[in-house]
Design a protein around this motif. Structure first.
Motif, mmCIF file in Angstrom:
data_model
loop_
_atom_site.group_PDB
_atom_site.id
_atom_site.type_symbol
_atom_site.label_atom_id
_atom_site.label_comp_id
_atom_site.label_asym_id
_atom_site.label_seq_id
_atom_site.Cartn_x
_atom_site.Cartn_y
_atom_site.Cartn_z
ATOM 1 N N GLY A 168 -9.985 6.913 -5.418
ATOM 2 C CA GLY A 168 -9.723 5.291 -5.327
ATOM 3 C C GLY A 168 -8.801 5.097 -4.260
ATOM 4 N N ALA A 169 -9.108 5.609 -3.184
ATOM 5 C CA ALA A 169 -8.395 5.200 -1.829
ATOM 6 C C ALA A 169 -9.205 4.248 -0.978
ATOM 7 N N GLY A 170 -8.724 3.075 -0.625
ATOM 8 C CA GLY A 170 -9.541 2.226 0.422
ATOM 9 C C GLY A 170 -9.263 2.203 1.863
ATOM 10 N N GLU A 201 -7.438 -0.827 -2.375
ATOM 11 C CA GLU A 201 -6.612 -1.230 -1.421
ATOM 12 C C GLU A 201 -5.417 -0.783 -1.138
ATOM 13 N N ARG A 202 -4.848 -0.433 -2.439
ATOM 14 C CA ARG A 202 -3.367 -0.245 -2.502
ATOM 15 C C ARG A 202 -3.199 1.384 -2.078
ATOM 16 N N PHE A 203 -4.017 2.121 -1.704
ATOM 17 C CA PHE A 203 -3.896 3.703 -1.541
ATOM 18 C C PHE A 203 -4.328 4.187 -0.269
ATOM 19 N N CYS A 204 -3.856 4.792 0.272
ATOM 20 C CA CYS A 204 -4.178 5.238 1.726
ATOM 21 C C CYS A 204 -3.992 6.957 1.445
ATOM 22 N N HIS A 205 -4.987 7.899 2.106
ATOM 23 C CA HIS A 205 -4.882 9.257 2.335
ATOM 24 C C HIS A 205 -4.951 9.743 3.770
ATOM 25 N N GLN A 251 0.755 -1.226 0.034
ATOM 26 C CA GLN A 251 -0.137 -0.126 -0.098
ATOM 27 C C GLN A 251 0.881 1.305 0.003
ATOM 28 N N LEU A 252 0.273 2.215 -0.528
ATOM 29 C CA LEU A 252 0.952 3.698 -0.403
ATOM 30 C C LEU A 252 0.091 4.735 0.080
ATOM 31 N N VAL A 253 1.050 5.437 0.791
ATOM 32 C CA VAL A 253 0.046 6.681 1.243
ATOM 33 C C VAL A 253 0.368 7.824 0.203
ATOM 34 N N THR A 254 -0.489 8.232 -0.653
ATOM 35 C CA THR A 254 -0.289 9.101 -1.763
ATOM 36 C C THR A 254 -1.028 10.506 -1.020
ATOM 37 N N PHE A 255 -1.431 10.769 -0.089
ATOM 38 C CA PHE A 255 -1.648 11.892 0.409
ATOM 39 C C PHE A 255 -1.324 11.996 1.751
ATOM 40 N N SER A 256 -0.738 12.962 2.456
ATOM 41 C CA SER A 256 -0.802 13.295 3.905
ATOM 42 C C SER A 256 -0.544 14.788 3.810
ATOM 43 N N GLY A 257 -1.474 15.499 4.430
ATOM 44 C CA GLY A 257 -1.625 17.042 4.240
ATOM 45 C C GLY A 257 -2.896 17.424 4.882
ATOM 46 N N PRO A 258 -2.967 18.963 4.737
ATOM 47 C CA PRO A 258 -4.192 19.542 5.130
ATOM 48 C C PRO A 258 -5.454 19.455 4.213
#
Length: 249
Positions: A210-212, A185-189, A159-166
């Motif tokens: 498409g974040a799971g 299931e491959r993406f996290c925000h 899995q990849l965290v492709t957004f972390s921010g405000p």
């Protein structure tokens, strides 16, 4: 060992259902309410990050061991935080921390924080991930980039965290086309500074992109980079119900 749940096991979750990825609460003595709430959510929590002191710390912490054990018994993945420092930490230092997480806390995987995003760093990351999988005999590996990296990273970890921010950035964000080739299931925000009144909108953004796995909080990062994640959001009950677990605090 008092905790007998097998690593990496979780009940099945309905397709398309969002789950929570907890990026790291404060120490159990400082955030007891937070650690006690997570086991009651069960399968609604995809994973929870264990971070003792920017890693596993210098010695086993009995309070963290107990908290991790309760989560494992509730079939929640516990993953240890490894700080890659943008690719600057050495292979040996990372593996040393990983061994301590495994030996002391029986982690089910690793959260590779401050993961690089450029194509040139891919070979070294593959080397690190391969060693971590060998160490655990598998495990769940999350590469935390905080933004969309080179597409090749999608083939490295689980899995990849492709957004972390405000929230003010997240509400206008867009996912690149290459992400459509992979399941949610491959993406996290991870989103902080999200007001209660915008929670439904944020959930729609996550699904559109498409974040799971998600984590939304009204806490802000005023004090430090990790401060916003150290306590549960003020709308915890609502968040838990909205991701489909049907469990309230």
């Amino acid at each position: 060992m008092p905790y007998l749940t097998q690593p990496g096991t979780q009940p099945a979750v309905s397709a398309g259902q969002l789950r929570l990825g907890v990026p790291g609460y404060a120490h159990p003595l400082l955030a007891p309410r937070e650690w006690e709430a997570l086991p009651r959510v069960g399968a609604g929590v995809h994973w929870a990050v264990l971070n003792i002191a920017d890693g596993p710390g210098e010695r086993p912490d009995p309070h963290c061991l107990e908290a991790a054990g309760r989560l494992r018994n509730a079939q929640v993945r516990v993953i240890g935080q490894l700080d890659l420092a943008g690719g600057r930490r050495t292979f040996g230092a990372l593996l040393s921390d990983a061994h301590r997480f495994r030996d002391w806390y029986l982690v089910d995987g690793f959260y590779l924080d401050r993961c690089p995003v450029e194509r040139a760093a891919l070979p070294e990351l593959r080397r690190v991930v391969g060693a971590l999988r060998d160490l655990l005999g598998g495990g769940h590996l999350v590469t935390a980039h905080g933004t969309h990296p080179h597409p090749g990273y999608a083939e490295v970890a689980d899995q990849l965290v492709t957004f972390s921010g405000p929230w003010h950035d997240y509400r206008w964000s867009q996912a690149p086309e290459w992400t459509a080739a992979y399941p949610p299931e491959r993406f996290c925000h991870l989103v902080h500074g999200l007001p209660r009144g915008h929670l439904a909108q944020a959930l729609r953004v996550a699904r559109w992109q498409g974040a799971g796995t998600v984590w939304f909080t009204d806490r802000t990062a005023k004090e430090s980079r990790s401060a916003c994640w150290e306590t549960m959001p003020g709308y915890w009950d609502t968040l838990v119900s909205q991701v489909g677990t049907g469990v309230s605090e």
